[in-house]
Design a protein around this motif. Structure first.
Motif, short mmCIF file in Angstrom:
data_model
loop_
_atom_site.label_atom_id
_atom_site.label_comp_id
_atom_site.label_asym_id
_atom_site.label_seq_id
_atom_site.Cartn_x
_atom_site.Cartn_y
_atom_site.Cartn_z
N ASP A 93 0.83 -1.20 0.00
CA ASP A 93 0.00 0.00 0.00
C ASP A 93 0.86 1.25 0.00
O ASP A 93 1.47 1.60 1.01
CB ASP A 93 -0.93 -0.01 1.22
N LEU A 94 0.91 1.92 -1.13
CA LEU A 94 1.58 3.20 -1.24
C LEU A 94 0.59 4.37 -1.20
O LEU A 94 0.99 5.53 -1.29
CB LEU A 94 2.39 3.28 -2.55
N GLY A 95 -0.69 4.07 -1.04
CA GLY A 95 -1.72 5.10 -1.15
C GLY A 95 -1.67 6.15 -0.07
O GLY A 95 -1.99 7.32 -0.31
N GLY A 96 -1.28 5.76 1.16
CA GLY A 96 -1.29 6.72 2.26
C GLY A 96 -0.09 7.65 2.29
O GLY A 96 -0.09 8.63 3.03
N GLY A 97 0.92 7.38 1.50
CA GLY A 97 2.13 8.20 1.51
C GLY A 97 3.01 7.88 2.69
O GLY A 97 2.58 7.28 3.68
N PRO A 98 4.28 8.27 2.63
CA PRO A 98 5.22 7.96 3.71
C PRO A 98 4.87 8.73 4.98
O PRO A 98 4.38 9.86 4.92
CB PRO A 98 6.57 8.41 3.14
N CYS A 104 5.98 17.60 2.42
CA CYS A 104 7.31 17.31 1.87
C CYS A 104 7.25 17.33 0.35
O CYS A 104 6.66 16.44 -0.27
CB CYS A 104 7.80 15.95 2.37
N ALA A 105 7.89 18.33 -0.27
CA ALA A 105 7.80 18.49 -1.72
C ALA A 105 8.34 17.30 -2.50
O ALA A 105 7.72 16.90 -3.50
CB ALA A 105 8.51 19.78 -2.14
N PRO A 106 9.47 16.69 -2.11
CA PRO A 106 9.94 15.54 -2.91
C PRO A 106 8.94 14.40 -3.01
O PRO A 106 9.01 13.59 -3.93
CB PRO A 106 11.21 15.12 -2.18
N VAL A 107 8.01 14.31 -2.05
CA VAL A 107 6.98 13.27 -2.12
C VAL A 107 5.92 13.63 -3.15
O VAL A 107 5.44 12.77 -3.90
CB VAL A 107 6.33 13.06 -0.73
N THR A 108 5.54 14.90 -3.20
CA THR A 108 4.44 15.32 -4.06
C THR A 108 4.87 15.75 -5.45
O THR A 108 4.05 15.75 -6.37
CB THR A 108 3.66 16.47 -3.39
N ASP A 109 6.14 16.13 -5.63
CA ASP A 109 6.54 16.65 -6.94
C ASP A 109 7.18 15.60 -7.84
O ASP A 109 7.63 15.90 -8.95
CB ASP A 109 7.46 17.86 -6.80
N GLY A 110 7.26 14.35 -7.37
CA GLY A 110 7.75 13.29 -8.23
C GLY A 110 9.25 13.20 -8.37
O GLY A 110 9.74 12.59 -9.33
N THR A 111 10.01 13.78 -7.45
CA THR A 111 11.47 13.67 -7.58
C THR A 111 12.02 12.39 -6.95
O THR A 111 13.18 12.05 -7.16
CB THR A 111 12.16 14.89 -6.93
N LEU A 112 11.18 11.69 -6.18
CA LEU A 112 11.59 10.44 -5.54
C LEU A 112 11.02 9.23 -6.27
O LEU A 112 9.86 9.24 -6.69
CB LEU A 112 11.05 10.39 -4.11
N ALA A 113 11.80 8.19 -6.39
CA ALA A 113 11.25 6.86 -6.68
C ALA A 113 10.83 6.28 -5.33
O ALA A 113 11.56 6.37 -4.35
CB ALA A 113 12.29 5.97 -7.34
N ILE A 114 9.62 5.72 -5.27
CA ILE A 114 9.08 5.25 -3.99
C ILE A 114 8.66 3.79 -4.12
O ILE A 114 8.08 3.39 -5.15
CB ILE A 114 7.87 6.10 -3.57
N GLY A 115 8.94 2.99 -3.09
CA GLY A 115 8.57 1.59 -3.13
C GLY A 115 8.15 1.07 -1.76
O GLY A 115 8.50 1.64 -0.73
#
Length: 559
Positions: A93-98, A104-115
């Motif tokens: 589940d990645l829906g809730g966010g870290p 946190c801008a890197p979470v919302t602006d797409g600069t991070l790869a997230i897993g």
């Protein structure tokens, strides 16, 4: 680790492959007996629900660790963030966010790869379904996050043509346990780690503290002693007695300094009114605040429920009206651990009663499975020496995991690595009025991920973090899933700074009492943060397990 200068920014890295080209790709052996395969890879377009386009990758690492990766297609800047999972996990589940990343801008602006991953099993209704398999115990205990990190980095390198420049981990509750597990067992996996309300002392927490709390509110015939209807009365009295008037927000800055006695709410003799507590109910409240103890008074866990955590007790310790012990979260997770997760040979008839709570029994469980599940090693020198940074945080009103344990672990780290190294690489933040991983009656919305990135990449250590209270806060954590219930609105009522422990704050005496800028830090009189209990924080207890496909072999020495 090479750090960025203040004016430097990581460049955008474009993919070298089309998203669909990852589908079906097999990454073979990645080390540590990790074999990764990709099930699907599809482009998810930017939309009202999603602020950037990404390649959504799903797959698994042997034997059955399912995962999802979101790889930005036009905005990625060389950072990977692995997100932890709560409870006994069992879901992707990645829906809730870290956690701890509000704004946190890197979470919302797409600069991070997230897993993220499911820690090696599928949630199909209870621990008894998956915890009969020893390998799945090991995957849940310590292996899943490490081998998934190997897979994620390999997939990222294939997609973008280069490995991530910086790697981060962010988890709360069991995800916080896994965060500390990574720092302790696999210090080379991540550069910066955010560990929230960690269930790091899992054997003592699940099998003893939580199992014990499932017993205190029930008579021998199963009837309830302290009903849910009296919790509001209790909490109101606690806040009246203990809230720090200098904070101007009705929160308790350090519950350990509160001397509230539940006997102050005692009913007249022979009465059981709605606005008071009987002698039997006063005894229950005292047991909840004290936490699990052996017959000789020895604490079997560092801390009990903090004063101020009362609103979470309903469904957690105190059953909802008309329900019994089996309806409480503490019973479900305590029985699940004692009978299934914490037993190499499951025993569904294992009692959850006073016979469990002895120092000898705790030692037996720790010796048997603590080396798989516990992340209590205070020697973080290998992680710190390579430049790793750790931000540890906890809510002062956490009813799921007593915050005292986090403070005791911090002290153990300082004792082991020394104050200078701890000051250079480790911070603990304690949030007044905060429940488990979110929610509460205090300011509980904040961003610790941005300070972690800045500290890791630029060497600037974090100080004050601004925590905000939203008008819709207060619902807290779902007692059955561990999920934080989202606020119904996002209007900021007030804000407060929170400084690294042991610093506290005080109103400056002038200006808007709702604004964080009008509060200043101060350091209270020193306290002894060691905690006397039957367990310990030490090195060398870990078990390392390998399988030949049929037999699991575990030793105290890393292969």
């Amino acid at each position: 680790m090479q750090r960025l200068t203040d004016d430097a920014q990581l460049p955008v890295v474009a993919p070298k492959l089309a998203c669909a080209d990852l589908t079906g790709r097999d990454f073979g052996q990645l080390g540590e007996d990790a074999h990764a395969s990709i099930k699907s890879a599809t482009v998810v377009a930017e939309s009202d629900q999603n602020q950037y386009e990404y390649c959504d990758v799903t797959g698994f690492v042997n034997p059955q660790i399912q995962f999802e990766l979101r790889l930005p297609t036009t905005t990625y800047r060389g950072r990977y963030l692995q997100q932890g999972c709560g409870g006994y996990c069992g879901m992707v589940d990645l829906g809730g966010g870290p956690p701890a990343s509000t704004g946190c801008a890197p979470v919302t602006d797409g600069t991070l790869a997230i897993g993220t991953d499911n820690q090696g099993h599928t949630d199909t209704g209870g621990a008894e379904v998956w915890a009969t398999d020893p390998q799945l115990k090991v995957d849940f205990g310590y292996r899943s996050e490490h081998v998934f990190s190997l897979a994620a980095k390999a997939i990222i390198a294939a997609f973008y043509g280069s490995a991530p420049r910086y790697n981060y981990y962010d988890g709360c509750s069991d995800g916080g346990r896994q965060a500390l597990m990574e720092a302790q067992r696999f210090p080379g996996d991540f550069d910066g780690i955010l560990a929230g309300a960690p269930a790091f002392n899992q054997t003592a927490l699940n099998g003893f503290q939580e199992a014990y709390l499932s017993t205190v509110d029930f008579r021998a015939d199963g009837s309830v002693i302290l009903p849910a209807s009296k919790i509001d009365t209790l909490h109101t009295a606690v806040i009246k007695a203990c809230a720090d008037p200098g904070l101007n927000d009705g929160t308790i800055q350090d519950p350990r300094t509160c001397t509230f006695d539940p006997a102050s709410l005692s009913c007249p003799a022979g009465r059981d009114n709605s606005d008071c507590l009987t002698a039997e109910q006063v005894d229950v409240v005292r047991k909840i605040y004290t936490g699990v103890v052996a017959p000789d008074g020895t604490h079997l866990y560092p801390g009990g429920e903090p004063i101020g955590s009362e609103p979470q007790w309903i469904g957690l310790i105190v059953p909802p009206e008309g329900k019994g012990r089996e309806a409480t979260f503490m019973y479900k997770i305590g029985a699940g651990f004692l009978r299934w997760v914490g037993a190499w040979e499951p025993d569904p008839s294992y009692p959850v009663d006073a016979s469990v709570f002895t120092a000898d029994n705790l030692k037996n469980y720790v010796d048997s499975v603590g080396g798989i599940y516990d992340a209590t090693d205070p020697d973080l020198r290998p992680f710190f020496s390579r430049g790793g940074k750790l931000i540890h945080w906890h809510g002062w009103s956490d009813g799921f995991i007593p915050p005292q344990g986090s403070i005791a672990y911090r002290q153990a780290v300082i004792d082991t690595v020394g104050q200078p190294m701890a000051d250079d690489s480790y911070r603990l933040y304690m949030f007044p009025g905060m429940f488990h991983c979110g929610g509460g009656y205090g300011p509980v919305n904040f961003d610790l991920l941005t300070p972690l990135l800045k500290w890791t990449e630029r060497g600037t250590g974090p100080e004050a973090v601004i925590a905000e209270k939203y008008s819709g806060d207060g619902a807290g954590t779902n007692a059955m899933t561990g999920a934080v219930e989202a606020p119904t609105a996002h209007t900021v009522e007030y804000s407060r700074p929170v400084y690294p422990y042991p610093q506290q704050i005080a109103y400056s005496g002038t200006g808007d009492t709702e604004a964080a800028g009008n509060y200043t830090p101060h350091t209270p009189a020193p306290t002894d943060d060691h905690y006397q209990w039957a367990g310990s924080f030490r090195s060398g207890y870990q078990q390392w397990c390998t399988s030949d496909g049929e037999q699991l072999t575990c030793t105290r020495h890393k292969p």
